[in-house]
Design an enzyme around this catalytic site. Structure first.
Site, PDB file in Angstrom:
ATOM      1  N   GLU A  26      -4.833  48.074  18.286  1.00 44.71           N
ATOM      2  CA  GLU A  26      -6.119  47.398  18.125  1.00 44.71           C
ATOM      3  C   GLU A  26      -7.306  48.300  18.519  1.00 44.71           C
ATOM      4  O   GLU A  26      -8.386  47.806  18.822  1.00 44.71           O
ATOM      5  CB  GLU A  26      -6.138  46.123  18.962  1.00 44.71           C
ATOM      6  CG  GLU A  26      -5.100  45.090  18.533  1.00 44.71           C
ATOM      7  CD  GLU A  26      -5.156  43.836  19.371  1.00 44.71           C
ATOM      8  OE1 GLU A  26      -6.098  43.037  19.187  1.00 44.71           O
ATOM      9  OE2 GLU A  26      -4.265  43.657  20.227  1.00 44.71           O
ATOM     10  N   SER A 154      -4.219  40.275  17.279  1.00 46.49           N
ATOM     11  CA  SER A 154      -4.956  40.413  16.020  1.00 46.49           C
ATOM     12  C   SER A 154      -4.081  40.249  14.786  1.00 46.49           C
ATOM     13  O   SER A 154      -4.347  40.825  13.734  1.00 46.49           O
ATOM     14  CB  SER A 154      -5.674  41.775  15.961  1.00 46.49           C
ATOM     15  OG  SER A 154      -6.673  41.855  16.940  1.00 46.49           O
ATOM     16  N   TYR A 224     -11.591  40.269  10.799  1.00 41.60           N
ATOM     17  CA  TYR A 224     -12.576  41.272  11.205  1.00 41.60           C
ATOM     18  C   TYR A 224     -13.419  41.882  10.087  1.00 41.60           C
ATOM     19  O   TYR A 224     -14.489  42.424  10.349  1.00 41.60           O
ATOM     20  CB  TYR A 224     -11.864  42.417  11.954  1.00 41.60           C
ATOM     21  CG  TYR A 224     -11.144  41.948  13.181  1.00 41.60           C
ATOM     22  CD1 TYR A 224     -11.841  41.533  14.309  1.00 41.60           C
ATOM     23  CD2 TYR A 224      -9.756  41.898  13.218  1.00 41.60           C
ATOM     24  CE1 TYR A 224     -11.180  41.096  15.451  1.00 41.60           C
ATOM     25  CE2 TYR A 224      -9.087  41.467  14.360  1.00 41.60           C
ATOM     26  CZ  TYR A 224      -9.806  41.068  15.461  1.00 41.60           C
ATOM     27  OH  TYR A 224      -9.147  40.630  16.587  1.00 41.60           O
ATOM     28  N   ARG A 263      -9.363  33.334  25.792  1.00 45.13           N
ATOM     29  CA  ARG A 263      -9.509  32.484  24.609  1.00 45.13           C
ATOM     30  C   ARG A 263      -8.120  32.093  24.134  1.00 45.13           C
ATOM     31  O   ARG A 263      -7.264  32.960  23.938  1.00 45.13           O
ATOM     32  CB  ARG A 263     -10.237  33.236  23.483  1.00 45.13           C
ATOM     33  CG  ARG A 263     -10.759  32.332  22.373  1.00 45.13           C
ATOM     34  CD  ARG A 263     -11.036  33.085  21.079  1.00 45.13           C
ATOM     35  NE  ARG A 263      -9.798  33.385  20.380  1.00 45.13           N
ATOM     36  CZ  ARG A 263      -9.367  34.608  20.091  1.00 45.13           C
ATOM     37  NH1 ARG A 263     -10.058  35.668  20.444  1.00 45.13           N
ATOM     38  NH2 ARG A 263      -8.223  34.769  19.459  1.00 45.13           N
ATOM     39  N   ASP A 265      -5.564  30.057  21.376  1.00 40.67           N
ATOM     40  CA  ASP A 265      -5.453  29.587  19.998  1.00 40.67           C
ATOM     41  C   ASP A 265      -4.578  28.336  19.957  1.00 40.67           C
ATOM     42  O   ASP A 265      -3.503  28.294  20.574  1.00 40.67           O
ATOM     43  CB  ASP A 265      -4.850  30.678  19.113  1.00 40.67           C
ATOM     44  CG  ASP A 265      -5.719  31.933  19.079  1.00 40.67           C
ATOM     45  OD1 ASP A 265      -6.951  31.788  19.214  1.00 40.67           O
ATOM     46  OD2 ASP A 265      -5.175  33.043  18.939  1.00 40.67           O
ATOM     47  N   GLU A 279      -1.092  30.999  21.794  1.00 39.63           N
ATOM     48  CA  GLU A 279      -1.168  32.154  22.692  1.00 39.63           C
ATOM     49  C   GLU A 279      -2.525  32.160  23.364  1.00 39.63           C
ATOM     50  O   GLU A 279      -3.431  31.411  22.984  1.00 39.63           O
ATOM     51  CB  GLU A 279      -0.953  33.460  21.926  1.00 39.63           C
ATOM     52  CG  GLU A 279      -1.969  33.708  20.820  1.00 39.63           C
ATOM     53  CD  GLU A 279      -1.656  34.973  20.027  1.00 39.63           C
ATOM     54  OE1 GLU A 279      -2.231  36.031  20.359  1.00 39.63           O
ATOM     55  OE2 GLU A 279      -0.847  34.898  19.082  1.00 39.63           O
ATOM     56  N   ASN A 281      -5.545  34.972  24.896  1.00 38.51           N
ATOM     57  CA  ASN A 281      -6.027  36.347  24.932  1.00 38.51           C
ATOM     58  C   ASN A 281      -6.896  36.529  26.168  1.00 38.51           C
ATOM     59  O   ASN A 281      -7.905  35.830  26.328  1.00 38.51           O
ATOM     60  CB  ASN A 281      -6.852  36.658  23.679  1.00 38.51           C
ATOM     61  CG  ASN A 281      -6.065  36.449  22.409  1.00 38.51           C
ATOM     62  OD1 ASN A 281      -5.255  37.281  22.041  1.00 38.51           O
ATOM     63  ND2 ASN A 281      -6.273  35.312  21.745  1.00 38.51           N
ATOM     64  N   GLY A 285     -11.921  39.488  21.635  1.00 39.11           N
ATOM     65  CA  GLY A 285     -12.844  40.318  20.879  1.00 39.11           C
ATOM     66  C   GLY A 285     -14.302  39.965  21.160  1.00 39.11           C
ATOM     67  O   GLY A 285     -14.641  38.819  21.458  1.00 39.11           O
TER      68      GLY A 285
END
Length: 320
Positions: A26, A154, A224, A263, A265, A279, A281, A285
């Protein structure tokens, strides 16, 4: 919701290193995130400097007198507890979760084991080590099934499998990134994400974002590099659903011992509106397409204020 706008003296934050780049898959996204953070902090009067661990030893942070670090690294080597551990040894406070929570959250399988033990809803799964075991997992979990590396982000190496003939290719795509491959039951429904932010010493779940991707394909390219995805914030979900998702995400954050920000999901199953945690993070981002800044803006925090808030929360495990 409206978050309190922080009053932070930029000079009190000292000399700041924004860590971005790194060596993970990433890297490109991390450069985008870190560049945005660096510009935002500098615009607020912070003595912030770029620092790429791929180019320089972390020891330079100590010898050059940095007071704290904003971690904008993504993936392994930056989000998995390794950099956090090095900064602990150097005694330099950093943003985000500590060593253990970072390490656990990066490992999707370990995360799911803990969430399941704590009674948090997450899709059923199997860890596999061959294409044959991947086919066996499909027979157990049913189609469609998601195959992905356990320790990547990602959507890298991710495949949606609908037929046993796809298992070998899907396994190979995931295994090239990680020997631990996760096969996960696919939840048909609405895709959402929800950030958590430390506000005045208390973790708070921010507004939920509902993600509407072309053909339901929220992949690396759509995340992205295109403007095809619709992000709804406010989410336009029912008030009770929004409250429930934020409640579950906050529980997920605290269960893993996360701090600073993160964050998570979440998929909402269309048949019964049950939310499922996918999951979390711990170094999300911060690009122009990123979701934490979008949610924070809906709660009254600009990108620059968000960056300052995160930087001010920098700490060490040893400071607890």
């Amino acid at each position: 919701m409206n978050l309190p706008v922080p009053t932070i003296d930029a000079k009190s934050l000292g000399k700041v290193a924004v860590l971005f780049g790194g060596t993970s898959a990433e890297r490109d996204i991390s450069i985008m995130s870190g560049s945005g953070v660096l510009q935002a902090l500098q615009s607020q009067g912070v003595d912030a400097h770029a620092f790429d661990p791929a180019d320089r030893p972390l020891q330079d942070l100590k010898t050059e007198g940095f007071d704290r670090c904003f971690i904008a690294l993504h993936g392994r080597g930056g989000e998995d507890g390794t950099v956090q551990g090095a900064l602990e040894l150097l005694g330099i406070p950093y943003t985000g979760s500590g060593v253990m929570a970072s390490s656990i959250a990066m490992d999707k399988i370990m995360t799911k084991r803990i969430w399941r033990f704590e009674g948090l809803p997450t899709p059923d799964w199997r860890m596999v080590s061959s294409a044959e075991e991947c086919s066996q997992a499909l027979a157990i979990l049913g189609a469609p099934m998601i195959v992905k590396p356990s320790r990547e982000g990602s959507s890298i190496g991710l495949t949606k499998v609908t037929d046993p003939t796809q298992c070998a290719t899907a396994y190979a795509a995931a295994a090239q990134h990680d020997p631990e491959v996760l096969c996960e039951q696919f939840i048909e429904g609405e895709e959402t994400t929800c950030p958590v932010l430390l506000v005045q010493g208390e973790a708070q779940a921010l507004p939920v974002i509902r993600i509407v991707a072309p053909g339901g394909n929220y992949d690396y390219q759509n995340k992205y590099f295109t403007d095809e995805v619709k992000y709804l914030c406010p989410s336009q979900l029912g008030a009770d659903e929004e409250v429930e998702i934020r409640h579950q995400v906050l529980r997920a954050f605290k269960t893993l011992g996360c701090r600073g920000w993160a964050r998570a999901d979440v998929m909402i199953r269309h048949t019964d509106r049950q939310p499922f945690l996918l999951e979390i993070n711990t170094s999300p981002g911060m690009t122009s397409h990123s979701l934490v800044p979008m949610s924070a803006k809906a709660a009254g925090l600009s990108y620059e204020q968000l960056c300052l808030t995160l930087l001010a929360s920098a700490t060490l495990d040893s400071a607890k």
